[in-house]
Design a protein around this motif. Structure first.
Motif, mmCIF file in Angstrom:
data_model
loop_
_atom_site.group_PDB
_atom_site.id
_atom_site.type_symbol
_atom_site.label_atom_id
_atom_site.label_comp_id
_atom_site.label_asym_id
_atom_site.label_seq_id
_atom_site.Cartn_x
_atom_site.Cartn_y
_atom_site.Cartn_z
ATOM 1 N N TYR A 76 0.833 -1.194 0.000
ATOM 2 C CA TYR A 76 0.000 0.000 0.000
ATOM 3 C C TYR A 76 0.872 1.251 0.000
ATOM 4 C CZ TYR A 76 -3.702 3.290 1.298
ATOM 5 O OH TYR A 76 -4.580 4.363 1.309
ATOM 6 N N ILE A 77 1.863 1.276 0.890
ATOM 7 C CA ILE A 77 2.742 2.443 1.011
ATOM 8 C C ILE A 77 3.541 2.657 -0.275
ATOM 9 C CG2 ILE A 77 4.740 3.381 2.252
ATOM 10 C CD1 ILE A 77 3.617 1.954 4.766
ATOM 11 N N ALA A 78 3.934 1.556 -0.919
ATOM 12 C CA ALA A 78 4.700 1.669 -2.161
ATOM 13 C C ALA A 78 3.905 2.357 -3.260
ATOM 14 C CB ALA A 78 5.148 0.285 -2.628
ATOM 15 N N GLY A 79 2.588 2.318 -3.157
ATOM 16 C CA GLY A 79 1.747 2.967 -4.159
ATOM 17 C C GLY A 79 1.559 4.452 -3.922
ATOM 18 N N VAL A 80 2.128 4.960 -2.838
ATOM 19 C CA VAL A 80 2.029 6.389 -2.510
ATOM 20 C C VAL A 80 3.343 7.064 -2.880
ATOM 21 C CG1 VAL A 80 1.769 8.072 -0.644
ATOM 22 C CG2 VAL A 80 0.380 5.983 -0.651
ATOM 23 N N THR A 81 3.276 8.035 -3.770
ATOM 24 C CA THR A 81 4.474 8.757 -4.205
ATOM 25 C C THR A 81 4.762 9.903 -3.246
ATOM 26 O OG1 THR A 81 3.979 8.242 -6.515
ATOM 27 C CG2 THR A 81 5.530 10.049 -6.099
ATOM 28 N N SER A 82 5.954 9.914 -2.684
ATOM 29 C CA SER A 82 6.330 10.934 -1.703
ATOM 30 C C SER A 82 6.173 12.333 -2.289
ATOM 31 C CB SER A 82 7.774 10.717 -1.259
ATOM 32 O OG SER A 82 8.137 11.669 -0.272
ATOM 33 N N GLY A 83 5.417 13.184 -1.572
ATOM 34 C CA GLY A 83 5.221 14.569 -1.982
ATOM 35 C C GLY A 83 4.118 14.785 -2.991
ATOM 36 N N LYS A 84 3.541 13.704 -3.525
ATOM 37 C CA LYS A 84 2.487 13.850 -4.528
ATOM 38 C C LYS A 84 1.119 13.885 -3.836
ATOM 39 C CE LYS A 84 0.445 11.771 -8.677
ATOM 40 N NZ LYS A 84 0.493 10.642 -9.639
ATOM 41 N N LYS A 85 0.430 15.013 -3.978
ATOM 42 C CA LYS A 85 -0.881 15.169 -3.360
ATOM 43 C C LYS A 85 -1.972 14.646 -4.285
ATOM 44 C CE LYS A 85 0.409 19.249 -0.654
ATOM 45 N NZ LYS A 85 0.272 18.607 0.672
ATOM 46 N N VAL A 86 -2.953 13.995 -3.699
ATOM 47 C CA VAL A 86 -4.119 13.539 -4.452
ATOM 48 C C VAL A 86 -5.362 14.080 -3.751
ATOM 49 C CG1 VAL A 86 -3.046 11.472 -5.396
ATOM 50 C CG2 VAL A 86 -4.143 11.368 -3.161
ATOM 51 N N ASN A 87 -6.394 14.342 -4.520
ATOM 52 C CA ASN A 87 -7.604 14.948 -3.972
ATOM 53 C C ASN A 87 -8.476 13.890 -3.311
ATOM 54 O OD1 ASN A 87 -9.549 16.785 -3.327
ATOM 55 N ND2 ASN A 87 -10.174 17.242 -5.420
ATOM 56 N N ARG A 88 -8.230 13.676 -2.044
ATOM 57 C CA ARG A 88 -8.998 12.724 -1.242
ATOM 58 C C ARG A 88 -9.380 13.407 0.058
ATOM 59 N NH1 ARG A 88 -7.900 7.018 -1.628
ATOM 60 N NH2 ARG A 88 -7.758 6.999 0.638
ATOM 61 N N ILE A 89 -10.639 13.366 0.402
ATOM 62 C CA ILE A 89 -11.117 14.006 1.627
ATOM 63 C C ILE A 89 -11.655 12.917 2.545
ATOM 64 C CG2 ILE A 89 -12.703 15.702 2.609
ATOM 65 C CD1 ILE A 89 -12.783 16.993 -0.204
ATOM 66 N N GLY A 90 -10.984 12.701 3.677
ATOM 67 C CA GLY A 90 -11.384 11.647 4.597
ATOM 68 C C GLY A 90 -12.113 12.190 5.812
#
Length: 370
Positions: A76-90
């Motif tokens: 899961y963490i590997a799929g997150v690019t460091s510093g790249k923001k995505v529009n997700r509101i939790g």
């Protein structure tokens, strides 16, 4: 006359949600862990995800081919690019704690795409809460989303005094019931997010009693969103509920004011009941003018306040005077409890709790007008 009425022993279990306690401390810690998960994914911060996840974390879901998906925390963490923001509101919908184990439910909004529902299993060990497992499902966002945003307050006291105040439960529950019955989704926001104080409750009223003992509804009030978690473009209307709490923290909150202004700018409805009108007293449109300029507005007038009482002396302003000062035509009935409400275009307001149902129905009617 001060009409503030609070529930006593009958509500002990529910009001404890808003009072400091060991369970509340655990809830705050779990909220922090889930927030690290939200922010780590949305802001491209893998380190926050590692703090939130147990090393043996597993994610489970079902894909469109009806196949089971299983991913490890590292995958899961590997799929997150460091510093790249995505529009997700939790936002957190519910937390249930029992000693050192807990479950939680959250909603992840990806605007113009999907709404994900996440289910978490958490354990507390070595003094901190970690996400052990997450399962999820999702649905497409309807093209014509029917959502209404309720604005509430976190204020427990009148100003800096020890005088208790609260959000008006009837003005929340009755309006919520009408909106839900008409197919609308209702979300809650407050300046600080989280649990809000509740009062002015009548268990003899069937609607209030039903919602008071509805755990799912009460969880919504225990887990209100912060302004930064709200996407204003999702809402057809905003509704400011009242109670003494509404006099504090709302009118001056930039996030809430920006949300309401954008809803108004998108052609949405601005509505308020009783002291909730305080929340729109300074609300401006895109041109910097009061949204209610030259419009009729009502709310709880000074006529029914005890202006010599200590509680009133803490108010940052008088509702009727502030509305008038900012260009509105403040109107009111001299009779309390007669369902006095006014609709002037897309500004819909009610004088006192008796107008709650009428304001809610008028909001629906106005949204549905072609």
């Amino acid at each position: 006359m001060n009409r503030h009425i609070f529930l006593s022993a009958v509500l002990g279990a529910f009001l404890s949600l808003c009072l400091p306690a060991r369970a509340q401390t655990d809830t705050e810690q779990i909220t922090k862990t889930l927030t690290e998960y939200f922010e780590g994914t949305a802001n491209g911060e893998p380190d926050k995800l590692r703090k939130a996840f147990h090393p043996d974390f597993k994610l489970h879901g079902v894909n469109e081919a009806n196949e089971l998906l299983v991913r490890s925390g590292e995958q899961y963490i590997a799929g997150v690019t460091s510093g790249k923001k995505v529009n997700r509101i939790g936002r957190i919908l519910a937390i249930d704690v029992e000693k050192n184990a807990a479950t939680a439910k959250a909603e992840i909004l990806v605007p113009n795409y999907r709404i994900y529902t996440d289910y978490f299993l958490l354990l507390k060990y070595q003094g901190s809460w970690k996400i052990i497992q997450k399962s999820f499902t999702w649905k497409e966002i309807p093209k014509d989303s029917k959502r209404i945003l309720f604005v509430t307050s976190n204020q427990h006291t009148y100003g800096n005094t020890n005088l208790n105040t609260a959000n008006h439960f009837e003005e929340i529950a009755v309006a919520y019931e009408i909106f839900k019955r008409n197919g609308f989704t209702v979300d809650f926001v407050s300046p600080d997010g989280g649990a809000i104080p509740l009062g002015y409750i009548k268990t003899s009223d069937s609607v209030q009693k039903e919602h008071l003992y509805d755990p799912a509804f009460m969880n919504l009030l225990k887990n209100t969103s912060r302004p930064e978690q709200i996407n204003a473009d999702d809402y057809k209307a905003v509704y400011f509920s009242g109670g003494g709490s509404a006099m504090f923290g709302v009118a001056e909150n930039k996030g809430i004011q920006q949300i309401a202004a954008r809803i108004h700018g998108n052609g949405g409805v601005i509505s308020a009941v009783c002291h909730g009108t305080a929340g729109i007293a300074h609300l401006k449109d895109r041109d910097g003018k009061s949204v209610f300029l030259n419009k009729k507005v009502t709310g709880f007038p000074d006529m029914f306040e005890d202006i010599k009482a200590d509680y009133y002396k803490t108010f940052p302003f008088s509702i009727d005077k502030e509305i008038s000062k900012n260009g509105g035509n403040f109107v009111y009935s001299k009779k309390f409890g007669d369902d006095f409400h006014v609709a002037d275009g897309k500004i819909i307001t009610g004088q006192d709790p008796s107008a709650t149902a009428s304001v809610a129905q008028k909001v629906i009617d106005t949204i549905q007008e072609k």
